[in-house]
Structure formats: C-alpha cells, structure tokens
Design a protein around this motif. Structure first.
Motif, PDB file in Angstrom:
ATOM      1  N   ASN A 213      34.975  29.338  31.271  1.00  0.00           N
ATOM      2  CA  ASN A 213      35.435  27.963  31.065  1.00  0.00           C
ATOM      3  C   ASN A 213      36.030  27.382  32.339  1.00  0.00           C
ATOM      4  N   ASP A 214      36.155  26.080  32.341  1.00  0.00           N
ATOM      5  CA  ASP A 214      36.677  25.346  33.496  1.00  0.00           C
ATOM      6  C   ASP A 214      38.202  25.351  33.479  1.00  0.00           C
ATOM      7  N   HIS A 215      38.784  25.138  34.634  1.00  0.00           N
ATOM      8  CA  HIS A 215      40.230  24.941  34.779  1.00  0.00           C
ATOM      9  C   HIS A 215      41.024  26.106  34.187  1.00  0.00           C
ATOM     10  N   LEU A 216      40.830  27.291  34.774  1.00  0.00           N
ATOM     11  CA  LEU A 216      41.494  28.489  34.275  1.00  0.00           C
ATOM     12  C   LEU A 216      42.517  29.019  35.276  1.00  0.00           C
ATOM     13  N   LYS A 217      43.577  29.607  34.729  1.00  0.00           N
ATOM     14  CA  LYS A 217      44.529  30.321  35.565  1.00  0.00           C
ATOM     15  C   LYS A 217      43.886  31.621  36.031  1.00  0.00           C
ATOM     16  N   VAL A 218      44.323  32.093  37.174  1.00  0.00           N
ATOM     17  CA  VAL A 218      43.801  33.339  37.744  1.00  0.00           C
ATOM     18  C   VAL A 218      44.927  34.366  37.783  1.00  0.00           C
ATOM     19  N   ARG A 219      44.662  35.565  37.266  1.00  0.00           N
ATOM     20  CA  ARG A 219      45.690  36.598  37.163  1.00  0.00           C
ATOM     21  C   ARG A 219      45.621  37.580  38.336  1.00  0.00           C
ATOM     22  N   ASN A 220      46.812  37.977  38.787  1.00  0.00           N
ATOM     23  CA  ASN A 220      46.929  39.093  39.717  1.00  0.00           C
ATOM     24  C   ASN A 220      46.808  40.393  38.933  1.00  0.00           C
ATOM     25  N   ASN A 221      46.711  41.509  39.661  1.00  0.00           N
ATOM     26  CA  ASN A 221      46.568  42.803  38.985  1.00  0.00           C
ATOM     27  C   ASN A 221      47.774  43.169  38.134  1.00  0.00           C
ATOM     28  N   ASP A 222      48.937  42.630  38.461  1.00  0.00           N
ATOM     29  CA  ASP A 222      50.135  42.943  37.675  1.00  0.00           C
ATOM     30  C   ASP A 222      50.322  42.010  36.490  1.00  0.00           C
ATOM     31  N   GLY A 223      49.365  41.133  36.240  1.00  0.00           N
ATOM     32  CA  GLY A 223      49.434  40.241  35.095  1.00  0.00           C
ATOM     33  C   GLY A 223      50.035  38.881  35.386  1.00  0.00           C
ATOM     34  N   THR A 224      50.658  38.724  36.557  1.00  0.00           N
ATOM     35  CA  THR A 224      51.218  37.423  36.910  1.00  0.00           C
ATOM     36  C   THR A 224      50.099  36.490  37.349  1.00  0.00           C
ATOM     37  N   TYR A 225      50.388  35.215  37.379  1.00  0.00           N
ATOM     38  CA  TYR A 225      49.376  34.242  37.764  1.00  0.00           C
ATOM     39  C   TYR A 225      49.462  33.929  39.255  1.00  0.00           C
ATOM     40  N   VAL A 226      48.314  33.642  39.819  1.00  0.00           N
ATOM     41  CA  VAL A 226      48.241  33.253  41.223  1.00  0.00           C
ATOM     42  C   VAL A 226      48.880  31.877  41.380  1.00  0.00           C
ATOM     43  N   LEU A 227      49.697  31.743  42.419  1.00  0.00           N
ATOM     44  CA  LEU A 227      50.413  30.494  42.666  1.00  0.00           C
ATOM     45  C   LEU A 227      49.921  29.821  43.933  1.00  0.00           C
ATOM     46  N   LYS A 228      50.121  28.527  44.012  1.00  0.00           N
ATOM     47  CA  LYS A 228      49.816  27.769  45.219  1.00  0.00           C
ATOM     48  C   LYS A 228      51.011  27.823  46.162  1.00  0.00           C
ATOM     49  N   LYS A 229      50.878  27.157  47.290  1.00  0.00           N
ATOM     50  CA  LYS A 229      51.963  27.189  48.276  1.00  0.00           C
ATOM     51  C   LYS A 229      53.267  26.637  47.737  1.00  0.00           C
ATOM     52  N   ASP A 230      53.162  25.642  46.836  1.00  0.00           N
ATOM     53  CA  ASP A 230      54.380  25.040  46.291  1.00  0.00           C
ATOM     54  C   ASP A 230      54.890  25.794  45.076  1.00  0.00           C
ATOM     55  N   ASN A 231      54.339  27.003  44.846  1.00  0.00           N
ATOM     56  CA  ASN A 231      54.732  27.874  43.727  1.00  0.00           C
ATOM     57  C   ASN A 231      54.321  27.350  42.361  1.00  0.00           C
ATOM     58  N   SER A 232      53.474  26.353  42.326  1.00  0.00           N
ATOM     59  CA  SER A 232      52.903  25.919  41.052  1.00  0.00           C
ATOM     60  C   SER A 232      51.698  26.785  40.743  1.00  0.00           C
ATOM     61  N   VAL A 233      51.311  26.848  39.464  1.00  0.00           N
ATOM     62  CA  VAL A 233      50.214  27.711  39.043  1.00  0.00           C
ATOM     63  C   VAL A 233      48.891  27.179  39.595  1.00  0.00           C
ATOM     64  N   PHE A 234      48.084  28.098  40.093  1.00  0.00           N
ATOM     65  CA  PHE A 234      46.773  27.758  40.631  1.00  0.00           C
ATOM     66  C   PHE A 234      45.728  27.789  39.520  1.00  0.00           C
ATOM     67  N   TYR A 235      44.907  26.757  39.430  1.00  0.00           N
ATOM     68  CA  TYR A 235      43.830  26.688  38.444  1.00  0.00           C
ATOM     69  C   TYR A 235      42.491  26.659  39.175  1.00  0.00           C
ATOM     70  N   GLN A 236      41.595  27.511  38.725  1.00  0.00           N
ATOM     71  CA  GLN A 236      40.244  27.522  39.289  1.00  0.00           C
ATOM     72  C   GLN A 236      39.359  26.545  38.521  1.00  0.00           C
ATOM     73  N   GLU A 237      38.572  25.771  39.288  1.00  0.00           N
ATOM     74  CA  GLU A 237      37.687  24.778  38.681  1.00  0.00           C
ATOM     75  C   GLU A 237      36.233  25.219  38.788  1.00  0.00           C
ATOM     76  N   ASN A 238      35.408  24.718  37.880  1.00  0.00           N
ATOM     77  CA  ASN A 238      33.963  24.876  37.951  1.00  0.00           C
ATOM     78  C   ASN A 238      33.333  23.596  38.463  1.00  0.00           C
ATOM     79  N   GLU A 239      32.030  23.634  38.653  1.00  0.00           N
ATOM     80  CA  GLU A 239      31.303  22.431  39.055  1.00  0.00           C
ATOM     81  C   GLU A 239      31.365  21.380  37.947  1.00  0.00           C
ATOM     82  N   SER A 240      31.393  21.847  36.705  1.00  0.00           N
ATOM     83  CA  SER A 240      31.482  20.933  35.557  1.00  0.00           C
ATOM     84  C   SER A 240      32.483  21.503  34.559  1.00  0.00           C
TER      85      SER A 240
END
Length: 873
Positions: A532-559
């Motif tokens: 699915n589109d616009h998903l959070k990405v998990r690290n190996n320890d179960g936490t979510y990948v963050l952006k530079k501003d410490n907000s949650v990073f969401y991965q997008e698809n083409e659609s």
C-alpha cells in the motif's frame, strides 16, 4: 791472618755477587751492562751469566752499550713495547730482527697510509690531514668530471621537434581503423615577437619571477623533489621556466632520480646555449593548455578563437592560469577525469588564479594602474568546446572512454599519451555502435519535438552495451556529438539516479543474506510485503524511521493503489516501492550495497544507506549498470567492464591491458532467481514494450523523483544493455522534470527507454540464437512481513480488460481459496497468485519520497564521473 782464611781471587766478570746481581736485575726487568763494558776483549765470551742472551759483540764503553741496547730494542723501552703486526712478523732475530724492519718500511711505502704506520691506539685510526685533503680533492674532482661528461652528452631540446608529435590511432574490435587523433594537428609554433608581452610577463609573474636573472636551475627545488622521492611522496614542485621547457620537449614525465639529474644537466646547458627569449618562446610553444591545445597559438584559438598576438592582458592571465592544470582551471565540466573538477568548482578556481596573476603582474610593474583596472573589469569567459577533425558522432565518446581506460590501467601519463604514437585496440563493434545510435535517433525523432514542446528541449540519452561473462563494452551512446556542442559522455558519467532499476539488488541481497529475523535462510520471492501507499518504515528494533526533524517518515508509491500484501515477485513486476523499502531495512542496506558492489557498481556511486537507498538514489553510469545486470545474465559471474584490449607503441605492446578476470560475485541460484523475476517484468509488468524483441529477455524499469530520469536495463545471455533518459539545464547543470515530455503526463522507464532498448537489441542480436536462461531452482523460505495475513486466504485482483499505466479507480479484490487460475503467472517453481495482470504498476521510482536522512543530489557533474562512472576504473 792465616793463609787458609784469605779470600780466593774472584773470577773476572764479577763473581757470584755479580752473577746474583745479574739474576736480580734480570728478574726485576733490568739488564746488566754488556760484559764488554768492564772486561777486556779477551774475557768477553763464554760467561754463564750471558749464555741465554746469545752471543754479544764487545763494546767500547757505557755510551756505546746504551746505544747498542736502544738499537736492539732492549732495556725499559723494549719491555714497554706493545706487540704489533711488526712484532708478530719478526724473523729469527726476535722483535728487533730484520722482519720488523721490512714491515715498517712496507707501511711507510703504502699509497694510502691507513691505518697509519708507526702510530698506536686511537692515533693509528685517525686519518692524517694529507689523506683527508687528498680524498676531498679526488671526490670533488670526480664530481666535476661526471658533470662535464653529463653536460657534454646531453643535447638541447627543440620546440620544432616537439611540434611534430604523432597521432594516436584507435581501432575497432575487428582491427579496422576507427580514427586517428591527437595533438599533432592542433599545434603551431609562433615567434616570440608574435606573443604579447602581457602573456610573457603573466607566466613569469606567476611561475618564475627571477627568470631573467636565475641560472635556469633551482637546486633547492630539485633537492626537495629528491627528498620527497625518498619519502615516497610527490616529486613535483620548484621547477623554473627553463626546467619546465626541458620537461615539455625532451623528457618523459616519469618521476625518477635519473630524470631529475638529466633535467638538471639539460637545463644548465639550455641556460648557457639559449637566450632567455628563446627559452621563454620554447616554453610557451610547448606547454599544454587543455582542450588538446599545445602551444600558445593553439590555446588562443581553442579558448578565444583568435591568434596569439591578438590576446588581451586579461585573456593572457586566464591562459597562464591553465598552466597550473587545465583539468581544474578550465571552466567546463571535467568530472570524467576527476569528480572534483565540476564546472562550478573549476570556474571558481580559474577566476581566483586569474585575479591573482593580474595582481602579481601589477605588483611587478608589468601592468600600469590603468591596464590593471581594465583587465580586472570582467572575467574573460572562454568560448565553448569545439569538435576536432574526425571527432564527430559517437566516435568522440568512444575515444574518450578508451583514453580514460588507458590512463587508468597503465603507467602512461596524459602528457606522454597526448604526444601520440600509440595504437589503441578497442572492444567497440562498429555495427552495434551504429545500431545503438540509430535506435536513439529513431525513437527521439518519433517521440520528441523540441520545436513544438518546451518540455522536449534539453532531453538527453546515455546507453551502453556489455557482453556478459566477459565485460567487453561493445557499444555505447554518449550524446548528440561534439559537433552539436555536447561534450559530456553520458554513457560514462554519473549524476543520474537509477531509480527502481536498483530493486533487483535488494531482492538478490534478501535471497543471499536473509533478513534480521532469519539469517540462516534466504528470502523467497514469494514472500509477501505490504504494497500500500504512504506507509511507515520500521527499523529492526521495531521503531519507525524518522526524518531529520524527528517526524515519522512515510514511504510513497507512484500511485495510491491499495495493493495490500503482495509477493516480492509481484512488487517487482509492478515496481511497487513500499515492499522493497521495508525489505531493504529488514535485509540491511549494507548487504544491499555489498551485492551491488560485487556486481560491479563503484563505491563512489553509492548514496547514503537510508531507507530510500533501496529505491535507487545511487548514481552509477550507464556502463556500470549494464555491467552489473550482466552479472545476473551470467548466473552470478562478473567481470569488470573494459574497452581496450591492447595498446602498442613503436610496435611494442604496453603493460596493463590484460583481460579482466571473471569471478563469482553472486551465488548462481540467486542470480538465476533474480533473472526469473525480471523475465516476468517484461512478460507481465512495466517493461512489456520489450516483448517486441521476440526472444527471451529479462529487465527492469526505473523512474526517479519528480520524473527527472527514466531507465531501462535489460539483458539476454548474449548482451546486457542499459538506457538512461533525462533532462538537464544546460547552464546550471541540474536535472529537470520530464513531466509533460513527449506530450505525456510523465515519462517512465517502460516507455521511451524501453523502446530504444528494444530497437537496438533487435539489430544487435539479429541472426543470433535464443538460448534462454538457466532454470532457477527453489530458493529461500517464505518470510512474510510482520502483519501479513495467514497464507491460507489470499487476495487476487480482477484483471482489467487492458493493461494500463495507472491503477484502476475501483479495484475489486475477492477472497478465495488459493488454486491455479487463468490469472496465475508461473516461471519455474515461482507461481504468483497475485500475478497475471497489470493493475496499476508503472515503474515505481523514488517518487517524491522524503528520505530518512539525505536525498540524492540531482546536480549533474557532481556525481562520481570518470572511467565507467567513477574516478577509477
């Protein structure tokens, strides 16, 4: 007194008392006077007291006795004498015999009295002043003799001889002549009277202020070079204009002790035989200014299109700056030779040195205040690059690629190479080069119209074709040609992100290394991940990948199509981003990088190992991408790409051009399974345009952020070919969006790049067999992403009537018990119940995804250009 009590007469010679005194004297180290000192001659022989001393000659008195004792080495002086070489060599006569005398005479007659005769202790080893002065005179005399011989043996270099440099000749793979090129035709000597005084003073102020007063040799500079050489460092530096002239015309560029001494002797002779004006003229006529221009006349034409005598002081300062290194001081992009030599960096360096040289000329009173103000008003930007004779079409890029390969794989310096005389035998096949060029030109003409559409302007292509299991580059497309002012080799430079063509490396790493949850077993391509589109990405320890501003990073698809949990095979087919980003995190981006590197991608091309690394933020060249995919085509065997098979000079082969070794870079079954998945991309996925090839093939499409680049890389067992398409701002050298290019909403790798690939491969493989690919065996274990549904119920999508580039607005998922159906796609053991239809995939790309750390640099020229997409080959 009675008779019997009278003492008997004492024997002559002292009697018993005298004998006792003689014995006492002998035991105490003292010796009695010779008998002849007190007795008559008739009584001087036969005494027991002297029997041990042998026969003695009578003496006339005590003084004679002492002299005799001294001559024979007796008395105290003899007792104190050390035992030396002379004593050991003494003859029958003892230490004072004739043997010692002969040894002493021999020592006195030696040519070099060392160790010193007649001296003892430390004095014996202290050389005399005569010896020291003699050796010094001999040493300096030898130096003078050697210098005289060296001076007499060297000749004076000729600038006219240097101007007669030969061309380099390049050959096609079949041995036919491709082109002859070099500096021979771009060199013309001019008299000093035709060289502006401003040019003369510019090089003197910048390089050798004492030119008119020095001897032409810088001893301290040579000493520093020799010291650096002894330490293993750079031997350059400290040369005078005279020494530079000698190097330009006479010597090779090798850095050795013998070359430094030879340079010194020749420079001394030049300084005594030629006038300063002749030396300066020779230097300016033989120096290399870049752009294949040797000499001031060729440089004036190459940079400003004028004769040398018409150069302005400002232009003279610019050309003088080039002598420090045209790769870094010519304000054009030279990243193909060094990644740091970007257009912006070179312009800044050139402007700074240009201003400094003018300042030095002003300080040295070679420019008046008025001339200085006029010269510094505006930086004299040179004209663009120009094509030289024969360097048109793709020939210019073939020569560029081969030349860089030669310089990277041998001890031949660029200066030596540019002097010519080399024969370069390449891997390029003329028929395939022509076919690739025609394919680009045909599709470009059919699809692009820059006169009608603004977005069709500044579109560029780069392509390369490599032979699997060998590494030979058989064809490339570098651009529109030097004659069309396109001087950057698009086949061999980096800076264009590869997008989703990177996903096969992620899948290969998962198959080889598994995930953090199970390192013992590889991942099956039938494992399911959330698409699915616009998903959070998990690290190996179960936490979510963050952006530079410490907000949650969401991965997008083409659609925003709701794929749900789909197999990795299906995700590759439709180029869905989210499954591969999470898979990359689970496998470890370092393992993805390891697989890509083993396949032939240079380390300089890699971007940061963040979440988006899995989606192709890296920027390898077209040559390197074709070579990396050739590893899949060859069942995991890899050979570095090469473009030159042999180099000769004067009929002698040069070292360094052995064929690269073939090694196993990826496990065979891993490579075959990747190929199996990529076959399905052409059969049912985003690269269906490649089905027109009409033979077994595998490949992957790719698109990047804001549609700034589009790729297709595909292969058969015979050839692996990559095609890149992008738009670039010609002034700022930055990538532009291709949204609207060719009259479509956006360009994808499955569109124009795949069409070019197919057109070329049809011609390149004409009349060739279709061997297919080795069958892939079952690999790994199914390791679904956390949260995936139970394997019993599966979701299949109703196929659309016709495949489309965008997802259906109303997908119709149905829950069924898994069983083979008409929509199921099977390749070998891989049966994907999600396959068989194109329900919305394009070719993924990184879209407008924010990265966890940094995004790829979209500035062209800042990538790692160079030999096959890197600074080294």
């Amino acid at each position: 007194m009675s008779e019997h009590r009278r003492k008997p007469p004492q024997p002559q010679g002292g009697g018993r008392a005298a004998a006792r005194r003689g014995q006492s004297g002998s035991s105490s180290g003292r010796r009695a006077a010779p008998r002849g000192a007190t007795e008559s001659p008739s009584a001087s022989y036969g005494s027991d007291s002297y029997g041990s001393a042998g026969e003695e000659r009578p003496y006339g008195g005590r003084a004679d006795a002492r002299r005799a004792a001294q001559r024979s080495g007796g008395g105290r002086r003899r007792a104190a004498e050390p035992t030396g070489r002379g004593a050991r060599r003494a003859g029958p006569g003892g230490p004072s015999g004739p043997g010692r005398g002969r040894a002493a005479a021999s020592n006195r007659n030696r040519f070099i009295d060392y160790p010193r005769a007649g001296k003892y202790g430390w004095q014996r080893w202290m050389p005399s002043w005569k010896l020291v002065s003699g050796l010094c005179l001999a040493f300096f005399g030898g130096l003078v003799a050697i210098a005289g011989i060296g001076y007499a043996m060297v000749g004076i270099p000729s600038e006219n001889a240097a101007a007669k440099s030969e061309n380099n000749v390049y050959y096609w793979s079949n041995g036919d002549r491709m082109v002859a090129t070099g500096a021979g035709a771009n060199r013309q000597n001019v008299d000093i009277s035709k060289i502006p005084e401003a040019m003369q003073w510019a090089v003197i102020s910048a390089e050798n202020k004492s030119f008119y007063s020095d001897s032409g040799v810088d001893p301290m500079g040579i000493a520093r070079a020799l010291a650096n050489m002894a330490r293993g460092g750079d031997t350059q530096g400290g040369s005078t204009i005279t020494q530079q002239y000698v190097k330009n015309t006479y010597l090779s560029q090798e850095q050795t002790v013998s070359r430094k001494f030879k340079e010194m002797f020749i420079s001394i002779k030049v300084g005594t035989k030629l006038t300063k004006q002749e030396i300066l003229q020779g230097y300016l006529n033989t120096s290399y200014y870049g752009r294949d221009a040797y000499g001031i006349q060729a440089a004036a034409q190459a940079y400003y299109g004028v004769n040398a005598e018409d150069l302005t002081p400002s232009q003279c300062a610019f050309l003088a700056a080039l002598l420090k290194g045209p790769t870094y001081y010519d304000p054009v992009d030279n990243t193909s030779y060094d990644p740091s030599a970007t257009k912006d960096a070179n312009t800044k360096r050139s402007q700074a040195r240009w201003a400094w040289i003018l300042e030095q000329m002003h300080n040295d009173k070679h420019l008046t205040d008025t001339e200085y103000e006029e010269a510094t008003k505006k930086y004299p930007m040179p004209q663009g690059l120009k094509a030289t004779k024969g360097m048109t079409g793709q020939i210019s890029y073939l020569v560029d690629t081969a030349k860089k390969y030669v310089l990277a794989h041998s001890d031949i310096s660029q200066t030596e190479f540019d002097k010519g005389g080399f024969q370069i035998y390449t891997t390029f096949e003329k028929s395939k080069v022509d076919a690739l060029s025609k394919a680009v030109q045909k599709i470009e003409k059919d699809r692009l119209d820059p006169d009608k559409r603004e977005k069709d302007k500044h579109v560029q292509f780069g392509a390369a074709s490599v032979r699997p299991n060998d590494g030979a580059i058989v064809a490339l497309y570098g651009g529109a040609g030097y004659e069309n002012d396109h001087f950057n080799n698009n086949a061999d430079t980096s800076g264009v992100p590869v997008g989703s063509t990177w996903k096969p490396f992620v899948l290969a790493a998962a198959m080889e290394y598994g995930t953090y949850k199970d390192r013992e077993n590889g991942v099956s391509p039938l494992s399911k991940y959330n698409g699915n589109d616009h998903l959070k990405v998990r690290n190996n320890d179960g936490t979510y990948v963050l952006k530079k501003d410490n907000s949650v990073f969401y991965q997008e698809n083409e659609s925003d199509y709701p794929w749900g949990y789909i197999t990795l095979r299906k995700a590759m087919e439709q180029s869905v981003n989210t499954p591969f980003v999470q898979l990359g995190m689970d496998v470890g981006m370092s393992n993805v990088r390891k697989v890509a590197s083993a396949s032939g991608i240079l380390d300089q091309s890699f971007e940061n190992l963040n979440a988006s690394f899995a989606l192709g933020t890296s920027t390898p060249s077209a040559i390197r991408m074709a070579d990396a995919y050739a590893t899949f085509a060859a069942s995991g065997k890899h050979a570095d790409p090469y473009s030159v098979t042999e180099v000769k000079k004067d009929g002698q082969p040069q070292a360094g051009f052995e064929k690269p070794k073939v090694t196993l870079a990826i496990p065979e079954n891993v490579a075959n399974n990747v190929t199996n998945v990529l076959e399905n991309v052409i059969e049912n996925g985003t690269a269906q345009n490649a089905k027109a090839l009409g033979r077994t093939a595998a490949g992957k499409t790719g698109t990047t952020d804001s549609n700034k680049s589009a790729w297709f890389v595909g292969y058969t067992q015979q050839l692996s070919t990559s095609v890149a398409m992008f738009r670039e701002d010609p002034k700022k050298n930055v990538l532009l969006s291709m949204n609207g290019t060719a009259g479509v909403e956006s360009i994808h790798g499955g569109d124009i790049p795949t069409e070019i690939w197919t057109e070329y491969m049809k011609a390149a493989l004409k009349n060739a067999s279709d061997p297919g690919f080795p069958e892939a065996e079952k690999i790994g274990e199914i390791q679904d992403e956390e949260g995936a549904p139970s394997p019993t119920p599966t979701v299949t999508e109703t196929p659309s009537a016709t495949p489309s580039e965008t997802p259906s607005a109303t997908p119709s998922p149905t829950l069924t018990v898994p069983s083979p159906s008409a929509t199921e796609t099977c390749f070998g053991f891989q049966c994907d119940n999600n396959g068989g239809s194109n329900n919305g995939g394009t070719d993924g790309g990184t879209t407008s995804t924010p990265t966890a750390t940094d995004t790829a640099d979209t500035t062209r020229g800042n990538g790692n250009g160079g030999i096959f997409g890197g600074s080294t080959g």
